[in-house]
Design a protein around this motif. Structure first.
Motif, PDB file in Angstrom:
ATOM      1  N   MET A   1       0.826  -1.218   0.000  1.00  0.00           N
ATOM      2  CA  MET A   1       0.000   0.000   0.000  1.00  0.00           C
ATOM      3  C   MET A   1       0.858   1.265   0.000  1.00  0.00           C
ATOM      4  SD  MET A   1      -2.969   1.370  -0.109  1.00  0.00           S
ATOM      5  CE  MET A   1      -4.132   0.060   0.267  1.00  0.00           C
ATOM      6  N   THR A   2       2.015   1.227   0.691  1.00  0.00           N
ATOM      7  CA  THR A   2       2.843   2.429   0.744  1.00  0.00           C
ATOM      8  C   THR A   2       3.405   2.800  -0.630  1.00  0.00           C
ATOM      9  OG1 THR A   2       4.756   1.081   1.410  1.00  0.00           O
ATOM     10  CG2 THR A   2       3.481   2.135   3.167  1.00  0.00           C
ATOM     11  N   THR A   3       3.726   1.802  -1.462  1.00  0.00           N
ATOM     12  CA  THR A   3       4.237   2.120  -2.799  1.00  0.00           C
ATOM     13  C   THR A   3       3.136   2.707  -3.678  1.00  0.00           C
ATOM     14  OG1 THR A   3       3.908  -0.219  -3.356  1.00  0.00           O
ATOM     15  CG2 THR A   3       6.150   0.484  -2.821  1.00  0.00           C
ATOM     16  N   ALA A   4       1.917   2.191  -3.539  1.00  0.00           N
ATOM     17  CA  ALA A   4       0.796   2.753  -4.294  1.00  0.00           C
ATOM     18  C   ALA A   4       0.512   4.181  -3.851  1.00  0.00           C
ATOM     19  CB  ALA A   4      -0.441   1.877  -4.107  1.00  0.00           C
ATOM     20  N   THR A   5       0.597   4.417  -2.554  1.00  0.00           N
ATOM     21  CA  THR A   5       0.411   5.772  -2.033  1.00  0.00           C
ATOM     22  C   THR A   5       1.489   6.706  -2.571  1.00  0.00           C
ATOM     23  OG1 THR A   5      -0.568   4.910   0.010  1.00  0.00           O
ATOM     24  CG2 THR A   5       0.246   7.168   0.060  1.00  0.00           C
ATOM     25  N   ALA A   6       2.730   6.227  -2.597  1.00  0.00           N
ATOM     26  CA  ALA A   6       3.828   7.040  -3.120  1.00  0.00           C
ATOM     27  C   ALA A   6       3.624   7.370  -4.587  1.00  0.00           C
ATOM     28  CB  ALA A   6       5.153   6.313  -2.924  1.00  0.00           C
ATOM     29  N   LEU A   7       3.169   6.394  -5.361  1.00  0.00           N
ATOM     30  CA  LEU A   7       2.939   6.612  -6.785  1.00  0.00           C
ATOM     31  C   LEU A   7       1.843   7.651  -7.008  1.00  0.00           C
ATOM     32  CD1 LEU A   7       3.598   5.811  -9.694  1.00  0.00           C
ATOM     33  CD2 LEU A   7       1.881   3.998  -9.494  1.00  0.00           C
ATOM     34  N   LEU A   8       0.735   7.526  -6.273  1.00  0.00           N
ATOM     35  CA  LEU A   8      -0.353   8.495  -6.415  1.00  0.00           C
ATOM     36  C   LEU A   8       0.097   9.875  -5.935  1.00  0.00           C
ATOM     37  CD1 LEU A   8      -3.231   9.129  -7.191  1.00  0.00           C
ATOM     38  CD2 LEU A   8      -3.989   8.334  -4.932  1.00  0.00           C
ATOM     39  N   ALA A   9       0.885   9.927  -4.873  1.00  0.00           N
ATOM     40  CA  ALA A   9       1.385  11.211  -4.379  1.00  0.00           C
ATOM     41  C   ALA A   9       2.262  11.883  -5.429  1.00  0.00           C
ATOM     42  CB  ALA A   9       2.169  10.993  -3.085  1.00  0.00           C
ATOM     43  N   LEU A  10       3.113  11.118  -6.095  1.00  0.00           N
ATOM     44  CA  LEU A  10       3.936  11.667  -7.165  1.00  0.00           C
ATOM     45  C   LEU A  10       3.067  12.237  -8.286  1.00  0.00           C
ATOM     46  CD1 LEU A  10       6.704   8.914  -7.384  1.00  0.00           C
ATOM     47  CD2 LEU A  10       7.139  11.336  -6.941  1.00  0.00           C
ATOM     48  N   ALA A  11       2.010  11.507  -8.649  1.00  0.00           N
ATOM     49  CA  ALA A  11       1.126  11.961  -9.720  1.00  0.00           C
ATOM     50  C   ALA A  11       0.389  13.237  -9.320  1.00  0.00           C
ATOM     51  CB  ALA A  11       0.127  10.858 -10.066  1.00  0.00           C
ATOM     52  N   ILE A  12      -0.075  13.299  -8.088  1.00  0.00           N
ATOM     53  CA  ILE A  12      -0.799  14.481  -7.611  1.00  0.00           C
ATOM     54  C   ILE A  12       0.118  15.696  -7.588  1.00  0.00           C
ATOM     55  CG2 ILE A  12      -1.918  15.515  -5.589  1.00  0.00           C
ATOM     56  CD1 ILE A  12      -2.953  12.657  -4.929  1.00  0.00           C
ATOM     57  N   GLU A  13       1.328  15.519  -7.056  1.00  0.00           N
ATOM     58  CA  GLU A  13       2.248  16.650  -6.967  1.00  0.00           C
ATOM     59  C   GLU A  13       2.694  17.115  -8.344  1.00  0.00           C
ATOM     60  OE1 GLU A  13       5.594  19.151  -6.652  1.00  0.00           O
ATOM     61  OE2 GLU A  13       5.750  17.122  -7.488  1.00  0.00           O
ATOM     62  N   ALA A  14       2.897  16.166  -9.259  1.00  0.00           N
ATOM     63  CA  ALA A  14       3.322  16.543 -10.611  1.00  0.00           C
ATOM     64  C   ALA A  14       2.243  17.341 -11.332  1.00  0.00           C
ATOM     65  CB  ALA A  14       3.664  15.287 -11.408  1.00  0.00           C
ATOM     66  N   SER A  15       0.993  17.030 -11.065  1.00  0.00           N
ATOM     67  CA  SER A  15      -0.096  17.698 -11.778  1.00  0.00           C
ATOM     68  C   SER A  15      -0.551  18.992 -11.109  1.00  0.00           C
ATOM     69  CB  SER A  15      -1.308  16.759 -11.915  1.00  0.00           C
ATOM     70  OG  SER A  15      -1.773  16.359 -10.630  1.00  0.00           O
ATOM     71  N   ALA A  16      -0.463  19.047  -9.780  1.00  0.00           N
ATOM     72  CA  ALA A  16      -1.012  20.203  -9.075  1.00  0.00           C
ATOM     73  C   ALA A  16      -0.006  20.961  -8.229  1.00  0.00           C
ATOM     74  CB  ALA A  16      -2.184  19.758  -8.183  1.00  0.00           C
TER      75      ALA A  16
END
Length: 318
Positions: A1-16
């Protein structure tokens, strides 16, 4: 779960990124940590104390800071994961600890400013480096921006993403708190040589793997973008250890080799002259175009980092 959270966090920060209105209203985790560090510094770092006592107080301050980060991260983590789709909310919060978008934007501003005029370039690079920029020529501005890009790729993106993927929000908050402490008090100045010793040493340990991983990502990105992967690899191995930091030299040397530049060297920090080692054997005459080339490598390195975390998330889902 932590890797999935990290991946989504990267996507959110890159976009916003981190929205400016939110920063103005509530601040940022780094500013909150900075406020605590400043308070501990003011209360504990007393000039009348002995060197040994100031070092002991610095250790105590770092322990207090680390405990605060871990407790806060654990509480947020437990509350978020108790909610439906709470891991998404956790990723949103975790995205504030990453700096992909802001790093790109700040360095690109230097390149665009330098393309207009030397004064504009100096003004923009002064926002991201601590050195005295008033005497920098065009090449000095460009080199400073590229050095900042490489170093901050490691401790502003790779390290927090790695800690987030491996240890979740508590680990990422711990890393960010220690890294902030190092930037504020981990200096070899009379005031902080003792008090900041623990922060500097802990930050060195925390960045041992991320810095070398960042160099590897830059080598891979150089190959993918047509830059010199061999130059990046050989320069990192040969010159990284010349840097005063045990870690910063790795991504900086790799970027120097990838771009065919010579980075580092002497620099001024407001009347304090630093005789830094040079990294790479290429041109000293860096330009705005070289900054843009560095940003292309940076984007490719981010893509490789994302790919690694995707693989980790898929492996963890099995």
């Amino acid at each position: 779960m932590t890797t999935a959270t990290a991946l989504l966090a990267l996507a959110i920060e890159a976009s916003a990124g981190y929205p400016d209105p939110l920063f103005r209203r509530v601040g940022h985790p780094v500013t909150w940590a900075g406020a605590l560090i400043s308070a501990l510094d003011k209360r504990l770092n007393l000039e009348g104390d002995s060197f040994a006592l100031r070092r002991a107080k610095g250790i105590a301050a770092l322990v207090a800071l680390a405990a605060t980060a871990l407790v806060a991260g654990s509480l947020i983590d437990s509350v978020a994961l108790s909610l439906p789709y709470g891991w998404i909310a956790l990723a949103v919060l975790s995205s504030s600890l990453l700096a992909q978008r802001s790093l790109y934007a700040h360095v690109a501003d230097v390149a665009r400013g330098l393309s207009r005029s030397l004064d504009d370039g100096r003004q923009e690079v002064g926002k991201i480096v601590g050195r005295d920029v008033s005497l920098l020529d065009e090449a000095g501005v460009a080199r400073a921006a590229i050095e900042s890009l490489a170093e901050n790729f490691s401790d502003g993106v790779v390290a927090p993403a790695l800690f987030l993927a491996l240890f979740g929000l508590p680990g990422a908050l711990l890393y960010k708190a220690v890294n902030t402490a190092d930037s504020m008090i981990g200096h070899r100045s009379p005031r902080y040589l003792a008090f900041g010793w623990a922060a500097a040493r802990c930050d060195d340990v925390f960045n041992l793997i991320p810095a070398r991983m960042a160099a590897g990502l830059i080598v891979a990105a150089a190959w993918a973008t047509g830059a010199s992967a061999q130059g990046a690899y050989e320069t990192a191995l040969r010159d990284a250890s010349k840097h005063a930091s045990p870690n910063a030299g790795w991504p900086e040397a790799a970027m120097a080799g990838a771009l065919g530049l010579s980075l580092g060297g002497p620099r001024s920090y407001h009347e304090l002259e630093i005789s830094g080692a040079t990294l790479g054997t290429g041109r000293r005459e860096a330009t705005a175009d070289d900054i843009f080339r560095g940003l292309t490598i940076y984007k490719a390195a981010l893509a490789v980092l994302w790919l690694i975390i995707v693989v980790g998330a898929l492996a963890g889902a099995r």
